[in-house]
Structure formats: C-alpha cells, structure tokens
Design an enzyme around this catalytic site. Sequence first.
Site, PDB file in Angstrom:
ATOM      1  N   ARG A 149       0.853  -1.187   0.000  1.00  0.00           N
ATOM      2  CA  ARG A 149       0.000   0.000   0.000  1.00  0.00           C
ATOM      3  C   ARG A 149       0.893   1.242   0.000  1.00  0.00           C
ATOM      4  NH1 ARG A 149      -2.132  -3.487   4.011  1.00  0.00           N
ATOM      5  NH2 ARG A 149      -4.234  -4.289   3.508  1.00  0.00           N
ATOM      6  N   LYS A 173      -2.444  -2.340   7.860  1.00  0.00           N
ATOM      7  CA  LYS A 173      -3.645  -1.865   8.540  1.00  0.00           C
ATOM      8  C   LYS A 173      -3.816  -2.572   9.881  1.00  0.00           C
ATOM      9  CE  LYS A 173      -6.469  -0.545   4.532  1.00  0.00           C
ATOM     10  NZ  LYS A 173      -7.744  -0.805   3.816  1.00  0.00           N
ATOM     11  N   HIS A 273      -2.363   2.188  -5.875  1.00  0.00           N
ATOM     12  CA  HIS A 273      -3.188   1.022  -5.585  1.00  0.00           C
ATOM     13  C   HIS A 273      -3.378   0.179  -6.845  1.00  0.00           C
ATOM     14  CE1 HIS A 273      -5.040  -0.534  -2.012  1.00  0.00           C
ATOM     15  NE2 HIS A 273      -6.090  -0.952  -2.697  1.00  0.00           N
ATOM     16  N   ARG A 276      -0.644  -2.196  -6.889  1.00  0.00           N
ATOM     17  CA  ARG A 276      -0.933  -3.288  -5.948  1.00  0.00           C
ATOM     18  C   ARG A 276      -1.870  -4.307  -6.608  1.00  0.00           C
ATOM     19  NH1 ARG A 276      -1.352  -4.533  -0.368  1.00  0.00           N
ATOM     20  NH2 ARG A 276      -3.439  -5.018   0.396  1.00  0.00           N
ATOM     21  N   HIS A 299      -4.105  -9.051   3.650  1.00  0.00           N
ATOM     22  CA  HIS A 299      -5.555  -9.086   3.818  1.00  0.00           C
ATOM     23  C   HIS A 299      -5.916  -9.911   5.054  1.00  0.00           C
ATOM     24  CE1 HIS A 299      -6.399  -8.249  -0.729  1.00  0.00           C
ATOM     25  NE2 HIS A 299      -6.202  -7.138  -0.035  1.00  0.00           N
ATOM     26  N   TYR A 308      -9.255 -10.878  -6.931  1.00  0.00           N
ATOM     27  CA  TYR A 308      -8.251 -10.976  -7.989  1.00  0.00           C
ATOM     28  C   TYR A 308      -8.478 -12.187  -8.872  1.00  0.00           C
ATOM     29  CZ  TYR A 308      -6.137  -7.278  -5.365  1.00  0.00           C
ATOM     30  OH  TYR A 308      -5.940  -6.088  -4.724  1.00  0.00           O
TER      31      TYR A 308
END
Length: 327
Positions: A149, A173, A273, A276, A299, A308
């Site tokens: 990110r 995150k 992004h 990414r 994730h 994806y």
Amino acid sequence: MDDAYRAALDRFEEDLRARRLSPHTVRGYVADLVDLFGFAERAGVAEPTQIGLDVARSWLAETAASGAARATLARRTAAARAWGRQASTPGLVRLVTPKPRSPLPAVLSQRQMTDALTTAADDAATHPHDPLALRDLAILEFLYATAARVSEVCALNLDDVDFTRRTARLSGKGGRDRTVPFGVPAERALHAWLAADARGAVLAAARANGARRAGAAAAAAVGWVGGGGGIQKTETEAVFLGARGSRIDPAVVRRLVHARLRATPNTPDTGPHGFRHTAATHLIEGGADLRDVQELLGHATLATTQIYTHVTAERIKARYAQSHPRA
C-alpha cells in the site's frame, strides 16, 4: 459544536488511535462523526448519547440524497456504529451497513508494467545526477515487487529492509506487520537510491537549505540533526524522502505514479493502488496460491483476496473473445 459533543468526539478519536487503525481510517471516521454530530445538533439533540437510530438513519438518508457514493454511505455507517459501541448506544450498533459495489480493479498487463518500469529506468539513466529520478524508480519497482500500500511504502524505514534475504517489513492496517519478498530489479533500484550519492544527496541538500533558512540557533531549538540541518531525526530513518529531505508524502507517490504511466504509451492511468492490484493479478496469473497472495497483500480474510480471481477471469474472457473463432 458544544462541549459535550466536542468531548465525545475527542474520546472517539482517542479510542480509534488506541485500536491502531490507519491514520486514513481515523481521519475518515472522525470527519463522519463531526458530520453526524452537526446533523444531530441541528435536529435539536442536546447530548450525543441521545442520538438514536432514527436520527442516524435520517443523517444517512440526507447523505444518500446528496449523491454520496455507496462506499461513502458504508463508511459513515461503520463510523456511527463504531461510536455507538464506544459510547454504549445500542441503537447505533443496529445500523445496517450498505454493501458497496465492488468494481473490478484496473490492472496493467505485464507488457504495460514492463514498459512503465523500463521508461523509469531510462529516465534515471539519462539523468544520473538527479537523485529523485533514482528515488522514483526505486518506489515504482518496490510498489510492483511487494504489492505494498502507498502508506506502507511511505512508512518504510531503513531497518525494515533486509538486503541479505531480499525482504521488507511492512506496517499494515490495524497494526498488522508482515514481511514481504522483493526481486532483483527492486533490489538494484533500492541499492542505487540508498547509495550515498542519491538518498544522501537529498539529505545533505535539505540540511543545507534548512540551515540557511532557520539558522543554527533555531535548528538547535527544534532538535534538527546535523548541527543545524533541516531534517527531523525521525525522518532520517525513512527509506524514501521527499525533495526537502523529510519522509515522502503519499500524495507525492501518487503524483509520480500517475506521471510515469501518462508518460508510457498505450498504458492506462492508475495510482499506487493500481500497482498493488496489478502485482496481485500477475501473481495469480502466474500460478501463485491464493493464500500466499493473501499473506503478501496483508488481507485479514481470504474473501478480500478473491476479487483478484475475478479480475483474472475477466482478462481470460476478454482474450478469449478476441482470439477464439467462435467466441
């Protein structure tokens, strides 16, 4: 905003930071709560704890009527529910989050990504005395190599990079750290940028400029390093620096990615992004296991990574339609 509302907002922000949510999430949730509190005050609600489900729903209805996107409605609902849990307001916890549409992320083909990185390398070679050209190449290679990110790239510190193992430690995150690998092209680009005549040149120039602007006395007063330089001590730990020698800002990274793609013929414009998304898609197209990609992306759930597989399916369908005689 009266004192009761202000105090509630301060407690909410403090709680979010204690939960180690990303600065971007904290800013968004706090801004949403400011808007909710303003709506409640206009509606005559005297205390923030008196905000009920009916007020929150009216607030969301007003937001929707203004043309806000479903993603904005979903975030505002989540912010109201988070405050409801923190303030023990049961009504707000029962708010239902609208499910935002999930458009397929834009990705570059492998050829387009190669072209973009090649033109960046050519620019760096053409301007050997421009350290920022080397920095930009290193950022682009690192973004694609690690699927990081933009916030993780900007937060990267020197001791997060292990050249012996070709890995980097990213702070993701929710305070979740992970270690990701990077390849030889990214390694070379990072080495070139971190050499004394590139990253060091940016630091030296910034210190000299800072000394001229502030003077030695002012520099000492605010704790600048280098005997009167213009760089905060904590900023010297950053891998990627801005032109003034401080830790690079996400907006700068976004601008350089957009500029690079605009300068690359026949390549769609996207941001960090998009790099990414592209890296994840290329990994899956190359046969990588979905759970390995989940770990690389950081994730929390596999369901987030599964988008994806949809991207890859759409790309296969597009190629099929172009090439099969009976498509």
